[in-house]
Motif scaffolding. Sequence first.
Motif, PDB file in Angstrom:
ATOM      1  N   ASN A 213       0.827  -1.204   0.000  1.00 55.78           N
ATOM      2  CA  ASN A 213       0.000   0.000   0.000  1.00 55.78           C
ATOM      3  C   ASN A 213       0.858   1.249   0.000  1.00 55.78           C
ATOM      4  O   ASN A 213       2.006   1.247   0.445  1.00 55.78           O
ATOM      5  CB  ASN A 213      -1.013   0.003   1.157  1.00 55.78           C
ATOM      6  CG  ASN A 213      -0.378  -0.017   2.518  1.00 55.78           C
ATOM      7  OD1 ASN A 213       0.276   0.940   2.909  1.00 55.78           O
ATOM      8  ND2 ASN A 213      -0.561  -1.109   3.252  1.00 55.78           N
ATOM      9  N   TYR A 215       0.521   5.916  -0.706  1.00 59.72           N
ATOM     10  CA  TYR A 215      -0.291   7.110  -0.962  1.00 59.72           C
ATOM     11  C   TYR A 215       0.535   8.119  -1.747  1.00 59.72           C
ATOM     12  O   TYR A 215       1.735   8.283  -1.502  1.00 59.72           O
ATOM     13  CB  TYR A 215      -0.744   7.713   0.367  1.00 59.72           C
ATOM     14  CG  TYR A 215      -1.724   8.859   0.240  1.00 59.72           C
ATOM     15  CD1 TYR A 215      -3.084   8.605   0.083  1.00 59.72           C
ATOM     16  CD2 TYR A 215      -1.299  10.187   0.276  1.00 59.72           C
ATOM     17  CE1 TYR A 215      -3.997   9.650  -0.023  1.00 59.72           C
ATOM     18  CE2 TYR A 215      -2.205  11.237   0.170  1.00 59.72           C
ATOM     19  CZ  TYR A 215      -3.553  10.961   0.018  1.00 59.72           C
ATOM     20  OH  TYR A 215      -4.454  11.991  -0.098  1.00 59.72           O
ATOM     21  N   VAL A 242      -3.256  -1.559  -2.045  1.00 62.81           N
ATOM     22  CA  VAL A 242      -3.996  -0.332  -1.749  1.00 62.81           C
ATOM     23  C   VAL A 242      -3.230   0.844  -2.338  1.00 62.81           C
ATOM     24  O   VAL A 242      -2.035   1.002  -2.093  1.00 62.81           O
ATOM     25  CB  VAL A 242      -4.156  -0.116  -0.232  1.00 62.81           C
ATOM     26  CG1 VAL A 242      -5.004   1.124   0.028  1.00 62.81           C
ATOM     27  CG2 VAL A 242      -4.758  -1.340   0.429  1.00 62.81           C
ATOM     28  N   PHE A 410      -7.555   7.481   4.031  1.00 56.86           N
ATOM     29  CA  PHE A 410      -6.614   6.452   3.569  1.00 56.86           C
ATOM     30  C   PHE A 410      -6.151   5.567   4.718  1.00 56.86           C
ATOM     31  O   PHE A 410      -6.213   4.341   4.634  1.00 56.86           O
ATOM     32  CB  PHE A 410      -5.406   7.087   2.876  1.00 56.86           C
ATOM     33  CG  PHE A 410      -4.388   6.073   2.422  1.00 56.86           C
ATOM     34  CD1 PHE A 410      -4.588   5.364   1.242  1.00 56.86           C
ATOM     35  CD2 PHE A 410      -3.256   5.800   3.173  1.00 56.86           C
ATOM     36  CE1 PHE A 410      -3.672   4.411   0.820  1.00 56.86           C
ATOM     37  CE2 PHE A 410      -2.336   4.858   2.763  1.00 56.86           C
ATOM     38  CZ  PHE A 410      -2.546   4.159   1.578  1.00 56.86           C
ATOM     39  N   THR A 414      -7.680   1.700   4.912  1.00 57.54           N
ATOM     40  CA  THR A 414      -6.686   0.701   4.526  1.00 57.54           C
ATOM     41  C   THR A 414      -6.569  -0.412   5.553  1.00 57.54           C
ATOM     42  O   THR A 414      -6.474  -1.599   5.206  1.00 57.54           O
ATOM     43  CB  THR A 414      -5.315   1.373   4.316  1.00 57.54           C
ATOM     44  OG1 THR A 414      -5.412   2.306   3.242  1.00 57.54           O
ATOM     45  CG2 THR A 414      -4.243   0.347   4.000  1.00 57.54           C
TER      46      THR A 414
END
Length: 425
Positions: A213, A215, A242, A410, A414
Amino acid sequence: MTLRRNLLRLLCTALTALPATSMLAATTSADPGAGIPGFYQQPEPLPVGNPGEVIRSEPVSLTLSVPTFSGPMPGTATRIMFHTTDTHTQPAIATGLILHPRNPWKGPGPQPLVAYLSGTHGQGAQCAPSLQIPGFIQYTPPLDVMAEYELPFLYALLLGGYQVVVPDYQGLGTAGTTAYLNPIAEAHVAIDAVRAAQQLGDPATATGPVLFNGYSQGGQAAGAVAEQLAAYAPELNVKGVVLGAPPVDLRPLLDHLEGGLLIGVSGYILNGLEANYPEAAQQLSTLINPAGRTMMNAVANQCSAETALRYGLHRSSEWTTSGLPLSRVLDDNPVTAGILDDLRLGQHAPSVPILLIIGDNDDIVPAAPARQLAQDWRQRGATVQLVQTNLPTILPGSIIGHGLNLLTTFFTTTLDWMHDRLIES
């Protein structure tokens, strides 16, 4: 409930701490003469090894120097250097940090490994996450300041018993210019960091479940992992990926950054293109004016906070010979336009479940290309869950919307989604 309460406390701390980074840094500043630790020096000659093989490792002390949470992190850390491949699949090296939880894993199945792919930290070697995480804040006068804003999520993962690996992108920590927002190189480093972490971990979990994951820049890297897994690392037992606020295409990203605090990261993009594509370097020599060249040289050694302070609120047209915006200049040139096409997400279907988190209030990464990415992936047969934040727009260009989406939607979404993927397996 305890994990969620701790995460919320950390999120509140992060929201309070980030605007006051300069003030906090003044009390925790590092020695201005301190350099990058010898661990990061590239061995010469470069040893032979397969992608993911560990070159060296060392234990690292973790101290969380944040108000209310000062003291040791709920885990231990190992710094690693490992083999990987670059944009053109040539041998390269990268570094990273493995975080080992103190709490036992109590979830379903064997202990999972989470590869957390960081957002933009900068382009200087000192900005590497594996350097930032152990101390939370670093400061070298006058403006080189960086707070590890993603630490709350890492803290929550350790509390939950997850093992975590955080790779440094190529050129962060190690020698060379980063391949900034280059999904090919990012995916290779991310996948090979997992291989390295499995090599150093418990043999019983070496083939255990893996989750990726990230961002922002990490979201792009996570998306690239999802697209390249089948070809680059079919052996990994990946349960899901993610990605939040991924820069899908550099053209709309550059347009979205115009006049905002982070327009200076366009210099990171230019440096990455020039370092990794000789044909682009030749074109940029005529497309970028002297002011733009000065900016590129300066940001090559900066972390993102300093880049924002020095170059925020500018327009990219100030740095091009034509006076046109950078996105237009790069798209009008056949050579650079072709490279941008190669760096766009959405060209391959992910073979694992995807959670994609976006927000129309995001003042750094535009949401529309990511929304289209979800549709494109679904049409190719991928399983994609799309979550939209629906938060209001606040001070466009200030990074507030981008940061709020990270620290609220987020992080919290997640954790639940990853847990559900492990139950399903």
